[in-house]
Design a protein around this motif. Structure first.
Motif, PDB file in Angstrom:
ATOM      1  N   LYS B 288       0.826  -1.220   0.000  1.00 35.36           N
ATOM      2  CA  LYS B 288       0.000   0.000   0.000  1.00 35.36           C
ATOM      3  C   LYS B 288       0.853   1.260   0.000  1.00 35.36           C
ATOM      4  CE  LYS B 288      -4.066  -1.940   2.207  1.00 35.36           C
ATOM      5  NZ  LYS B 288      -3.758  -2.819   3.356  1.00 35.36           N
ATOM      6  N   MET B 289       2.018   1.172   0.625  1.00 34.93           N
ATOM      7  CA  MET B 289       2.892   2.358   0.664  1.00 34.93           C
ATOM      8  C   MET B 289       3.630   2.564  -0.657  1.00 34.93           C
ATOM      9  SD  MET B 289       4.530   2.076   4.490  1.00 34.93           S
ATOM     10  CE  MET B 289       5.346   3.679   4.545  1.00 34.93           C
ATOM     11  N   GLY B 290       3.523   1.575  -1.529  1.00 40.79           N
ATOM     12  CA  GLY B 290       4.149   1.724  -2.845  1.00 40.79           C
ATOM     13  C   GLY B 290       5.561   1.199  -2.931  1.00 40.79           C
ATOM     14  N   ALA B 291       5.940   0.335  -1.993  1.00 40.39           N
ATOM     15  CA  ALA B 291       7.304  -0.212  -2.024  1.00 40.39           C
ATOM     16  C   ALA B 291       7.432  -1.344  -3.044  1.00 40.39           C
ATOM     17  CB  ALA B 291       7.686  -0.715  -0.640  1.00 40.39           C
ATOM     18  N   GLY B 292       6.302  -1.815  -3.551  1.00 42.13           N
ATOM     19  CA  GLY B 292       6.348  -2.907  -4.510  1.00 42.13           C
ATOM     20  C   GLY B 292       4.950  -3.427  -4.751  1.00 42.13           C
ATOM     21  N   ASN B 293       4.886  -4.529  -5.496  1.00 45.40           N
ATOM     22  CA  ASN B 293       3.590  -5.064  -5.894  1.00 45.40           C
ATOM     23  C   ASN B 293       3.425  -6.496  -5.397  1.00 45.40           C
ATOM     24  OD1 ASN B 293       1.251  -5.836  -7.141  1.00 45.40           O
ATOM     25  ND2 ASN B 293       1.912  -5.312  -9.228  1.00 45.40           N
ATOM     26  N   MET B 294       2.440  -6.710  -4.513  1.00 50.59           N
ATOM     27  CA  MET B 294       2.248  -8.048  -3.976  1.00 50.59           C
ATOM     28  C   MET B 294       1.276  -8.883  -4.798  1.00 50.59           C
ATOM     29  SD  MET B 294      -0.170  -7.360  -0.640  1.00 50.59           S
ATOM     30  CE  MET B 294      -0.440  -9.098  -0.309  1.00 50.59           C
ATOM     31  N   ASN B 295       0.652  -8.287  -5.821  1.00 55.83           N
ATOM     32  CA  ASN B 295      -0.305  -9.039  -6.632  1.00 55.83           C
ATOM     33  C   ASN B 295       0.418  -9.842  -7.706  1.00 55.83           C
ATOM     34  OD1 ASN B 295      -2.487  -7.999  -5.174  1.00 55.83           O
ATOM     35  ND2 ASN B 295      -2.411  -6.112  -6.399  1.00 55.83           N
ATOM     36  N   LEU B 296       0.676 -11.078  -7.384  1.00 55.43           N
ATOM     37  CA  LEU B 296       1.479 -11.894  -8.285  1.00 55.43           C
ATOM     38  C   LEU B 296       0.801 -12.098  -9.640  1.00 55.43           C
ATOM     39  CD1 LEU B 296       2.816 -14.558  -5.739  1.00 55.43           C
ATOM     40  CD2 LEU B 296       3.962 -12.510  -6.592  1.00 55.43           C
ATOM     41  N   GLU B 297      -0.554 -12.074  -9.664  1.00 56.10           N
ATOM     42  CA  GLU B 297      -1.290 -12.310 -10.917  1.00 56.10           C
ATOM     43  C   GLU B 297      -0.975 -11.229 -11.954  1.00 56.10           C
ATOM     44  OE1 GLU B 297      -3.534 -11.272  -8.036  1.00 56.10           O
ATOM     45  OE2 GLU B 297      -2.456 -13.017  -7.270  1.00 56.10           O
ATOM     46  N   SER B 298      -0.680 -10.021 -11.467  1.00 61.73           N
ATOM     47  CA  SER B 298      -0.441  -8.934 -12.410  1.00 61.73           C
ATOM     48  C   SER B 298       1.023  -8.860 -12.851  1.00 61.73           C
ATOM     49  CB  SER B 298      -0.853  -7.604 -11.773  1.00 61.73           C
ATOM     50  OG  SER B 298      -0.028  -7.374 -10.647  1.00 61.73           O
ATOM     51  N   LEU B 299       1.831  -9.811 -12.394  1.00 60.31           N
ATOM     52  CA  LEU B 299       3.263  -9.741 -12.714  1.00 60.31           C
ATOM     53  C   LEU B 299       3.639 -10.735 -13.799  1.00 60.31           C
ATOM     54  CD1 LEU B 299       4.729  -9.546  -9.088  1.00 60.31           C
ATOM     55  CD2 LEU B 299       4.283  -7.654 -10.676  1.00 60.31           C
ATOM     56  N   ASN B 300       4.714 -10.396 -14.488  1.00 55.71           N
ATOM     57  CA  ASN B 300       5.248 -11.287 -15.515  1.00 55.71           C
ATOM     58  C   ASN B 300       6.274 -12.213 -14.855  1.00 55.71           C
ATOM     59  OD1 ASN B 300       5.950 -12.423 -17.923  1.00 55.71           O
ATOM     60  ND2 ASN B 300       7.235 -10.702 -18.592  1.00 55.71           N
ATOM     61  N   ILE B 301       5.856 -13.456 -14.600  1.00 56.74           N
ATOM     62  CA  ILE B 301       6.693 -14.373 -13.828  1.00 56.74           C
ATOM     63  C   ILE B 301       7.249 -15.480 -14.721  1.00 56.74           C
ATOM     64  CG2 ILE B 301       6.716 -16.034 -11.912  1.00 56.74           C
ATOM     65  CD1 ILE B 301       4.518 -14.404 -10.580  1.00 56.74           C
ATOM     66  N   ASN B 302       8.521 -15.750 -14.573  1.00 55.38           N
ATOM     67  CA  ASN B 302       9.127 -16.888 -15.265  1.00 55.38           C
ATOM     68  C   ASN B 302       9.325 -18.009 -14.260  1.00 55.38           C
ATOM     69  OD1 ASN B 302      10.321 -18.507 -17.137  1.00 55.38           O
ATOM     70  ND2 ASN B 302      12.290 -17.428 -17.154  1.00 55.38           N
ATOM     71  N   ARG B 303       8.688 -19.143 -14.490  1.00 58.28           N
ATOM     72  CA  ARG B 303       8.837 -20.284 -13.584  1.00 58.28           C
ATOM     73  C   ARG B 303       9.719 -21.320 -14.257  1.00 58.28           C
ATOM     74  NH1 ARG B 303       3.929 -18.231 -13.825  1.00 58.28           N
ATOM     75  NH2 ARG B 303       2.856 -17.570 -11.918  1.00 58.28           N
ATOM     76  N   ILE B 304      10.839 -21.604 -13.632  1.00 53.20           N
ATOM     77  CA  ILE B 304      11.791 -22.545 -14.243  1.00 53.20           C
ATOM     78  C   ILE B 304      11.920 -23.776 -13.360  1.00 53.20           C
ATOM     79  CG2 ILE B 304      14.150 -22.843 -15.090  1.00 53.20           C
ATOM     80  CD1 ILE B 304      14.393 -19.752 -15.126  1.00 53.20           C
ATOM     81  N   LYS B 305      11.724 -24.953 -13.955  1.00 51.39           N
ATOM     82  CA  LYS B 305      11.951 -26.188 -13.199  1.00 51.39           C
ATOM     83  C   LYS B 305      13.159 -26.895 -13.769  1.00 51.39           C
ATOM     84  CE  LYS B 305       7.935 -27.876 -10.894  1.00 51.39           C
ATOM     85  NZ  LYS B 305       7.118 -29.083 -10.795  1.00 51.39           N
ATOM     86  N   MET B 306      14.057 -27.306 -12.906  1.00 54.04           N
ATOM     87  CA  MET B 306      15.279 -27.950 -13.402  1.00 54.04           C
ATOM     88  C   MET B 306      15.173 -29.463 -13.276  1.00 54.04           C
ATOM     89  SD  MET B 306      18.129 -25.423 -11.771  1.00 54.04           S
ATOM     90  CE  MET B 306      19.511 -26.193 -12.611  1.00 54.04           C
TER      91      MET B 306
END
Lengths: 516, 306
Positions: B288-306
């Motif tokens: 809420k203070m604007g230090a970052g974004n906790m809404n993971l759905e709105s983020l571009n995430i790369n999921r890598i499985k090794m």
């Protein structure tokens, strides 16, 4: 004038001993391995006696060797093995340089009543069960306290100045260290003795050792009949008096060509001072001295002893008992927290001479000198002060280095299960209760999770103590941010007990895919 | 850049692009170039800490995106406790080592590592394995044990924590890389990226007695932020945190989360521990203070499985 070979050997050995003993008190970087502490302090007279009384093992027989040595070469202990004696020689030397023209030394009469009186009182008091007087006067312990509370802080300040400079150039092999002070009252005793020995030795050489030190006086009784001794060849002595001026014990009566062996510390300074080569160190010359017995003096000494013994017994009767009565202020501790390896407060306070080596060695600054926590007789004996620090879970250093056996070695696993005291939670002081915000600093630091956070109002969590797995390390008390009184504190166990091992259960969580 | 050089380079790039266009389909030009829309967060699973970092940082465009030649870098792991690596109370030394190596390869002038520890700092530095790891990688271990190493800073946007004393290296350095370990925490429920910065300040007691969650979020508003957060989720302490009682508290998750956004990283980390990020108070406050974004759905995430 070239100094004699004996003197040079004495000076060399003394410096080596002084360097080693000082280094273990000043060593804040743990450079001297703990296992060498025992060997370095092996010959320290009083600690060795106390340990021997406890263990009766050869490992604690340093004082026996010292006694034998005294029978052979006189008070070599005072010149070569006693750190306080060597410190005084250093100060005395400086004194000689500063006041060059002043003739400091010369024969003086011994303070017979004071020295034997003090020795007698110390013996009587100690044998009747109080270690406090010998702790106060033991030269090694005095040196330990002076080192810990004055020399070490000064050393750390120097280190920090140096670190401040080199850190600027990106070198961190020398780093700054927090210089911590102790309670003001605890400075009184070490200050008095620092002042006494420094002033005495600066002006009058070994006056302290020959007047107030019970170890010096005791060894003096033996050195009177030592096999090898300083002697004056009457036929070649011209009574020039140079030896008397060189004698820092002021024990050479050149007019009578005699020497007070009880005060001679076998320093060999006089050997090279004699232009007639009349002084030597060797087997005594055969001469029967006439002796007169001053019975009045003896009676006086006996009387004084009796009086002081009586007084000491009165002091004992008035002592604050351990555990002391709950006080009405602060966190209501009924008993101080005694160090790991002590097994019980009684055991500890009857063996500790307050040399403060453990205070100096503790990496967490949690070991602090007491003022009245153990009662008047335990003044300066160390205790755990959880306002200053907490006991590092993985550390046993204090238990390993104690020279008197007041602390006995504890294996790490045993130490982790030794309960020094129990944590007590004061809800009315707690941030979570008073401010309605999360804190939990106490539980964070707890190594056994004897302090756990349990649900409180809303989303908040509040501490709860499980006593049987608490080891009383004080991490919770130290971490608690409330002032002036903590919301959690450790109440000492009069007798240390075994804590239960915390129950553990294997944590499980399915972690084969990303949950987001 | 001089105009002539600029023209030469632009021409060169144009030629190369033209050539590529002639050879392949136009779309491939952009696919082969580094990620057109960069990832906000990368999560890696199934490898060693080193291998996961190699892949993760590559996916973020390489360490060169964060560290450039001649810079002074601070790598801030969690070294709070005098315990060995498998207990999961401190950041994995192998990960710290790899990050230092990457920084040095990127041309960092100096890489510093420190923490304001809870247990005796020398024991922490050594038992954690981090001191050895950092030194062998060419980094520098720096003490943080006395107040004199800390300097006063102000946080105008903070609600409660308006000033703090931070380690002088935080002020002196050009780049901060925050390398916390993910673990349970008795009072805040979870410790990861945001919470790890408590080890860069001197007076933590103030935080504890003045609304801990708000202070953690307030510090996130301090102008000098980490350029990258790498959350070590290899050995994860699920209970009895933050110190831990035994290895039984730990599960081997073998994962890692990388992000420039520490609120996002902490939200993802919470989910890894099966916690709802909303329940870790400092995360929604920081959001809420604007230090970052906790809404993971709105983020571009790369999921890598090794």
């Amino acid at each position: 004038m070239q100094s004699s070979i004996l003197k040079r050997i004495r000076v060399f050995l003394a410096l080596v001993v002084f360097l080693f003993i000082s280094s273990i008190f000043l060593d804040f970087r743990d450079l001297v391995p703990d296992k060498y502490y025992d060997s370095i302090l092996f010959f320290q007279f009083i600690p060795s006696v106390l340990r021997f009384l406890d263990l009766s093992v050869m490992a604690a027989s340093g004082f026996i060797i010292v006694i034998i040595l005294t029978f052979i070469t006189g008070r070599t202990y005072c010149s070569v093995l006693c750190p306080l004696g060597i410190y005084q020689d250093i100060v005395s030397r400086i004194g000689g340089r500063v006041r060059k023209k002043y003739r400091r030394f010369g024969f003086t009469r011994p303070f017979t009543i004071i020295r034997y009186g003090l020795l007698g009182i110390t013996l009587v008091v100690t044998l009747s069960g109080g270690i406090y007087l010998i702790s106060l006067l033991d030269p090694y312990s005095i040196f330990g306290r002076i080192s810990t509370y004055f020399f070490k802080p000064a050393f750390l300040v120097l280190n920090n100045l140096l670190a401040g400079i080199v850190n600027k150039y990106d070198v961190y092999t020398i780093y700054k260290v927090q210089v911590k002070t102790i309670t003001v009252l605890a400075y009184i005793i070490p200050s008095v003795f620092l002042f006494l020995v420094t002033v005495f030795s600066f002006r009058r050489g070994r006056l302290y050792c020959n007047t107030l030190c019970p170890v010096g006086t005791f060894l003096g009784l033996i050195s009177k009949i030592s096999l090898f001794r300083i002697k004056i060849e009457e036929s070649s002595c011209s009574r020039c008096g140079r030896c008397a001026l060189a004698c820092k014990s002021s024990c050479i009566d050149f007019m009578n060509r005699s020497l007070d062996l009880s005060r001679c510390v076998s320093c060999f300074n006089c050997l090279s001072s004699c232009p007639d080569k009349a002084i030597s160190f060797g087997l005594p010359l055969r001469k029967v001295a006439e002796k007169t017995v001053d019975s009045g003096k003896r009676e006086f000494i006996a009387g004084t002893l009796l009086l002081l013994f009586g007084l000491s017994q009165t002091v004992r009767a008035k002592e604050v008992p351990v555990p002391k009565k709950a006080s009405t202020v602060r966190e209501e501790k009924t008993s101080p927290v005694c160090l790991p390896g002590a097994t019980s407060i009684e055991n500890f306070s009857s063996r500790c001479t307050a040399c403060s080596l453990c205070v100096s060695a503790c990496p967490k600054n949690v070991i602090q000198p007491s003022v009245l926590e153990y009662g008047l007789k335990g003044i300066m004996q160390p205790r755990m002060d959880y306002h200053k620090g907490f006991c590092n879970f993985e550390c046993t250093i204090c238990t390993e280095i104690c020279p008197t056996g007041a602390l006995m070695p504890l294996e790490l696993e045993a130490k982790k299960l030794t309960q020094l005291g129990k944590a007590i939670f004061i809800k009315d002081n707690c941030i979570v209760h008073t401010e309605k915000t999360d804190c939990g600093a106490c539980s964070e630091h707890c190594p056994t999770k004897a302090v756990q956070m349990i649900p409180y109002e809303g989303n908040l969590v509040i501490p709860e103590v499980t006593n049987d797995i608490c080891i009383g390390c004080g991490a919770c008390e130290y971490a608690c941010p409330t002032t002036p009184f903590k919301a959690i504190f450790v109440n000492g166990n009069v007798q240390h007990v075994a804590a239960k091992k915390p129950q553990t259960e294997k944590a499980v969580l399915k972690t084969d895919d990303f949950p987001f | 850049m001089k105009r002539r050089i600029f023209l030469q380079r632009t021409a060169g790039a144009g030629l190369a692009a033209g050539a590529a266009l002639m050879v392949g389909k136009p779309g491939e030009l952009f696919a082969s170039a580094p990620q057109s829309k960069p990832y906000d967060l990368v999560a890696v699973m199934g490898g060693t800490p080193e291998a996961m970092f190699d892949l993760g940082i590559q996916s973020l465009g390489g360490i060169g995106n964060f560290v450039t030649k001649g810079q002074k870098v601070v790598v801030k792991p969690n070294i709070g406790w005098d315990v060995t690596p498998e207990k999961g109370a401190n950041t994995n030394p192998a990960l710290v080592k790899r990050i230092v190596e990457h920084c040095i390869r990127a041309g960092a002038n100096e890489v510093y590592v420190f923490d304001n520890t809870c247990d005796d700092w020398l024991k922490c530095y050594s038992s954690s394995g981090i001191e050895k790891a950092v030194k062998s990688a060419g980094g520098k271990m720096v003490p943080g044990n006395t107040e004199s190493y800390y300097k006063e800073i102000s946080i105008p946007e903070g609600k409660i924590l308006k000033s703090a004393k931070v380690h002088e290296l935080i002020l002196d350095c050009e780049v901060i890389i925050n390398v916390p370990v993910l673990k349970h925490h008795s009072s805040t429920k979870m410790s990861a990226a945001l919470k790890n910065m408590m080890g860069a300040v001197w007076d933590r007691k103030y935080w504890h007695s003045n609304n801990l969650h708000q202070c953690i979020a307030d510090y996130a508003m301090y102008s000098k932020k980490p350029v990258l957060n790498v959350i070590d989720c290899y050995n994860v302490m699920l209970k009895n945190g933050p110190r831990g009682v035994s290895v039984d508290d730990v599960v081997q998750m073998k994962a890692q989360i990388l992000s420039a956004d520490w609120v996002a990283a902490d939200a993802a980390a919470a989910k890894m521990m099966n916690l709802n990020p909303e329940q870790i108070d400092y995360i929604p406050i920081a959001h809420k203070m604007g230090a970052g974004n906790m809404n993971l759905e709105s983020l571009n995430i790369n999921r890598i499985k090794m």
